[in-house]
Scaffold this motif. Structure first.
Motif, mmCIF file in Angstrom:
data_model
loop_
_atom_site.group_PDB
_atom_site.id
_atom_site.type_symbol
_atom_site.label_atom_id
_atom_site.label_comp_id
_atom_site.label_asym_id
_atom_site.label_seq_id
_atom_site.Cartn_x
_atom_site.Cartn_y
_atom_site.Cartn_z
ATOM 1 N N PRO A 126 -56.251 38.835 -65.275
ATOM 2 C CA PRO A 126 -55.916 38.343 -63.933
ATOM 3 C C PRO A 126 -54.996 37.130 -64.006
ATOM 4 O O PRO A 126 -55.139 36.287 -64.897
ATOM 5 C CB PRO A 126 -57.281 37.950 -63.348
ATOM 6 C CG PRO A 126 -58.288 38.700 -64.155
ATOM 7 C CD PRO A 126 -57.698 38.828 -65.524
ATOM 8 N N GLY A 127 -54.079 37.043 -63.065
ATOM 9 C CA GLY A 127 -53.193 35.888 -63.009
ATOM 10 C C GLY A 127 -53.777 34.830 -62.091
ATOM 11 O O GLY A 127 -53.757 34.982 -60.867
ATOM 12 N N LEU A 128 -54.317 33.778 -62.653
ATOM 13 C CA LEU A 128 -54.927 32.714 -61.870
ATOM 14 C C LEU A 128 -54.021 31.488 -61.853
ATOM 15 O O LEU A 128 -53.530 31.059 -62.906
ATOM 16 C CB LEU A 128 -56.292 32.318 -62.451
ATOM 17 C CG LEU A 128 -57.392 33.368 -62.394
ATOM 18 C CD1 LEU A 128 -58.667 32.832 -63.039
ATOM 19 C CD2 LEU A 128 -57.668 33.794 -60.962
ATOM 20 N N TRP A 140 -71.042 36.737 -75.173
ATOM 21 C CA TRP A 140 -70.723 38.018 -74.553
ATOM 22 C C TRP A 140 -69.511 37.837 -73.640
ATOM 23 O O TRP A 140 -69.567 37.122 -72.640
ATOM 24 C CB TRP A 140 -71.908 38.540 -73.752
ATOM 25 C CG TRP A 140 -71.561 39.709 -72.849
ATOM 26 C CD1 TRP A 140 -71.361 39.668 -71.500
ATOM 27 C CD2 TRP A 140 -71.343 41.057 -73.254
ATOM 28 N NE1 TRP A 140 -71.029 40.920 -71.041
ATOM 29 C CE2 TRP A 140 -71.009 41.794 -72.100
ATOM 30 C CE3 TRP A 140 -71.392 41.709 -74.490
ATOM 31 C CZ2 TRP A 140 -70.735 43.162 -72.134
ATOM 32 C CZ3 TRP A 140 -71.111 43.072 -74.528
ATOM 33 C CH2 TRP A 140 -70.797 43.777 -73.363
ATOM 34 N N GLU A 141 -68.405 38.453 -74.001
ATOM 35 C CA GLU A 141 -67.203 38.542 -73.183
ATOM 36 C C GLU A 141 -66.800 37.259 -72.461
ATOM 37 O O GLU A 141 -66.697 37.218 -71.227
ATOM 38 C CB GLU A 141 -67.355 39.686 -72.170
ATOM 39 C CG GLU A 141 -67.420 41.046 -72.835
ATOM 40 C CD GLU A 141 -67.248 42.222 -71.892
ATOM 41 O OE1 GLU A 141 -66.896 43.318 -72.376
ATOM 42 O OE2 GLU A 141 -67.463 42.051 -70.666
ATOM 43 N N PRO A 142 -66.557 36.181 -73.182
ATOM 44 C CA PRO A 142 -65.996 35.001 -72.500
ATOM 45 C C PRO A 142 -64.643 35.364 -71.913
ATOM 46 O O PRO A 142 -63.774 35.869 -72.626
ATOM 47 C CB PRO A 142 -65.888 33.962 -73.627
ATOM 48 C CG PRO A 142 -65.895 34.751 -74.895
ATOM 49 C CD PRO A 142 -66.687 35.987 -74.636
ATOM 50 N N PRO A 143 -64.424 35.138 -70.609
ATOM 51 C CA PRO A 143 -63.260 35.722 -69.925
ATOM 52 C C PRO A 143 -61.964 34.922 -70.051
ATOM 53 O O PRO A 143 -61.334 34.550 -69.044
ATOM 54 C CB PRO A 143 -63.741 35.790 -68.470
ATOM 55 C CG PRO A 143 -64.666 34.624 -68.332
ATOM 56 C CD PRO A 143 -65.371 34.518 -69.662
ATOM 57 N N TYR A 144 -61.538 34.670 -71.272
ATOM 58 C CA TYR A 144 -60.246 34.025 -71.469
ATOM 59 C C TYR A 144 -59.123 35.028 -71.182
ATOM 60 O O TYR A 144 -59.285 36.241 -71.348
ATOM 61 C CB TYR A 144 -60.129 33.502 -72.897
ATOM 62 C CG TYR A 144 -61.136 32.439 -73.239
ATOM 63 C CD1 TYR A 144 -61.092 31.192 -72.624
ATOM 64 C CD2 TYR A 144 -62.137 32.666 -74.174
ATOM 65 C CE1 TYR A 144 -62.010 30.203 -72.931
ATOM 66 C CE2 TYR A 144 -63.064 31.681 -74.494
ATOM 67 C CZ TYR A 144 -63.001 30.465 -73.860
ATOM 68 O OH TYR A 144 -63.918 29.490 -74.166
ATOM 69 N N HIS A 145 -57.990 34.518 -70.778
ATOM 70 C CA HIS A 145 -56.846 35.365 -70.438
ATOM 71 C C HIS A 145 -55.831 35.295 -71.572
ATOM 72 O O HIS A 145 -55.105 34.312 -71.706
ATOM 73 C CB HIS A 145 -56.225 34.912 -69.119
ATOM 74 C CG HIS A 145 -57.145 35.075 -67.946
ATOM 75 N ND1 HIS A 145 -56.837 34.623 -66.676
ATOM 76 C CD2 HIS A 145 -58.370 35.656 -67.847
ATOM 77 C CE1 HIS A 145 -57.834 34.920 -65.855
ATOM 78 N NE2 HIS A 145 -58.771 35.532 -66.547
ATOM 79 N N VAL A 146 -55.825 36.344 -72.384
ATOM 80 C CA VAL A 146 -54.951 36.342 -73.558
ATOM 81 C C VAL A 146 -54.003 37.531 -73.579
ATOM 82 O O VAL A 146 -53.055 37.542 -74.357
ATOM 83 C CB VAL A 146 -55.784 36.335 -74.862
ATOM 84 C CG1 VAL A 146 -56.674 35.110 -74.930
ATOM 85 C CG2 VAL A 146 -56.632 37.595 -74.991
ATOM 86 N N GLY A 147 -54.242 38.541 -72.757
ATOM 87 C CA GLY A 147 -53.424 39.744 -72.771
ATOM 88 C C GLY A 147 -52.690 39.947 -71.454
ATOM 89 O O GLY A 147 -52.979 39.291 -70.454
ATOM 90 N N ALA A 149 -71.377 33.083 -64.185
ATOM 91 C CA ALA A 149 -71.265 32.905 -62.742
ATOM 92 C C ALA A 149 -72.315 33.706 -61.986
ATOM 93 O O ALA A 149 -72.656 34.831 -62.380
ATOM 94 C CB ALA A 149 -69.869 33.316 -62.274
ATOM 95 N N PHE A 150 -72.823 33.123 -60.917
ATOM 96 C CA PHE A 150 -73.745 33.744 -59.968
ATOM 97 C C PHE A 150 -75.136 34.035 -60.543
ATOM 98 O O PHE A 150 -75.949 34.651 -59.858
ATOM 99 C CB PHE A 150 -73.175 35.059 -59.397
ATOM 100 C CG PHE A 150 -71.956 34.895 -58.564
ATOM 101 C CD1 PHE A 150 -71.996 34.211 -57.366
ATOM 102 C CD2 PHE A 150 -70.741 35.429 -58.976
ATOM 103 C CE1 PHE A 150 -70.860 34.066 -56.577
ATOM 104 C CE2 PHE A 150 -69.594 35.290 -58.207
ATOM 105 C CZ PHE A 150 -69.657 34.609 -57.001
ATOM 106 N N ALA A 166 -60.041 37.417 -57.231
ATOM 107 C CA ALA A 166 -59.000 36.894 -58.115
ATOM 108 C C ALA A 166 -59.441 36.801 -59.563
ATOM 109 O O ALA A 166 -58.666 37.120 -60.474
ATOM 110 C CB ALA A 166 -58.537 35.521 -57.626
ATOM 111 N N ALA A 167 -60.671 36.345 -59.812
ATOM 112 C CA ALA A 167 -61.113 36.118 -61.188
ATOM 113 C C ALA A 167 -61.887 37.290 -61.759
ATOM 114 O O ALA A 167 -61.743 37.617 -62.941
ATOM 115 C CB ALA A 167 -61.973 34.855 -61.244
ATOM 116 N N ALA A 168 -62.731 37.938 -60.935
ATOM 117 C CA ALA A 168 -63.560 39.034 -61.434
ATOM 118 C C ALA A 168 -62.953 40.404 -61.173
ATOM 119 O O ALA A 168 -63.507 41.416 -61.593
ATOM 120 C CB ALA A 168 -64.952 38.962 -60.805
#
Length: 275
Positions: free
Chosen positions: A139-141, A128-135, A41-42, A168-170
């Motif tokens: 963030p709660g999206l 490098w650090e794909p931002p999947y939410h596993v833990g 992103a960005f 929210a995401a970052a």
């Protein structure tokens, strides 16, 4: 079909036409086996992090640093789909002459994983650090996060879309984002607001790890995370490494999500040259 011209920076700039007719622009440096860099992103072609990676790898590899659709010099044919972004990457690899090593950062890492699951031309894969939410700390999206971003962009509220994504995401504090609005680079971030909708599409609803697709990738793979990044990003990196068959996982000391190119390059170079 692709075209290429020289630049004063040591790179040559070229373009290739993707399957849907969209022009995708890239910078090419060096000589040797092809490496394609996929931004998150960005960021885009010319961003200091991946420009630094490209320059450092150029003595051993031909490195392609490209603008994803909707950014920089590349086109942006509607409607957007993740499949079209994968076709863009395929077109860049074809311009490179065939199979290529692919490195993706952040949501660009997620796009690289999606591409590797579909494109045999991805010879090796590093992320490098794909931002999947596993833990639990992720963030709660909401599932309609992408739709919310899209609505703001369509209504001309691009700054609000950037702020929503950042907070929210970052997980950037709202006060910090408010301060960023007064900086010279904020206008450039607003100009890319529409691509945040694309990032949300790449990550999928809730940034859920696409386990079945990742588990089907049968190429050599490397997952990199920063020791000083948020714990949920470390959780995501470990989950990706566990899911990718035979993947290696390296933790870079002293690095946050905003990783330094000089920290990435030794790990990438070792992995890329390995048999």
């Amino acid at each position: 079909m692709s075209t290429t011209t020289g630049t004063a920076t040591g790179a040559s700039t070229g373009s290739v036409v993707s399957a849907d007719g969209t022009a995708i622009v890239f910078d090419r440096r060096g000589s040797g086996p092809a490496v394609v860099l996929v931004h998150g992103a960005f960021t885009g072609r010319g961003h200091p992090t991946l420009t630094g990676v490209a320059t450092a790898l150029a003595p051993w590899f031909t490195v392609y640093d490209y603008d994803r659709r909707g950014r920089g010099g590349s086109g942006d044919t509607a409607p957007y789909t993740v499949e079209r972004e994968i076709e863009d990457l395929a077109a860049v690899m074809a311009a490179a002459g065939g199979p290529a090593i692919v490195f993706g950062g952040s949501s660009g890492g997620a796009l690289a994983l999606e591409a590797a699951a579909r494109l045999p031309a991805v010879a090796k894969l590093a992320v490098w650090e794909p931002p999947y939410h596993v833990g639990p700390g992720a963030p709660g999206l909401p599932d309609d996060f992408g739709a919310r971003l899209d609505e703001l962009v369509r209504r001309g509220r691009r700054g609000e879309a950037v702020e929503l994504f950042m907070v929210a995401a970052a997980q950037v504090p709202a006060g910090t984002v408010a301060d960023m609005r007064a900086t010279p680079f904020w206008a450039g971030m607003e100009a890319l607001a529409h691509t945040l909708v694309y990032e949300a599409a790449v990550m999928g609803p809730g940034n859920v790890l696409p386990g079945e697709r990742i588990a089907a990738i049968d190429r050599p793979a490397l997952v990199l995370t920063g020791a000083d990044s948020p714990a949920w990003m470390a959780d995501a990196g470990r989950a990706v490494a566990r899911t990718l068959p035979g993947a290696a996982h390296r933790v870079l000391e002293g690095q946050t999500h905003n990783v330094a190119p000089e920290a990435l390059v030794p790990e990438l170079l070792e992995f890329f040259v390995a048999g």
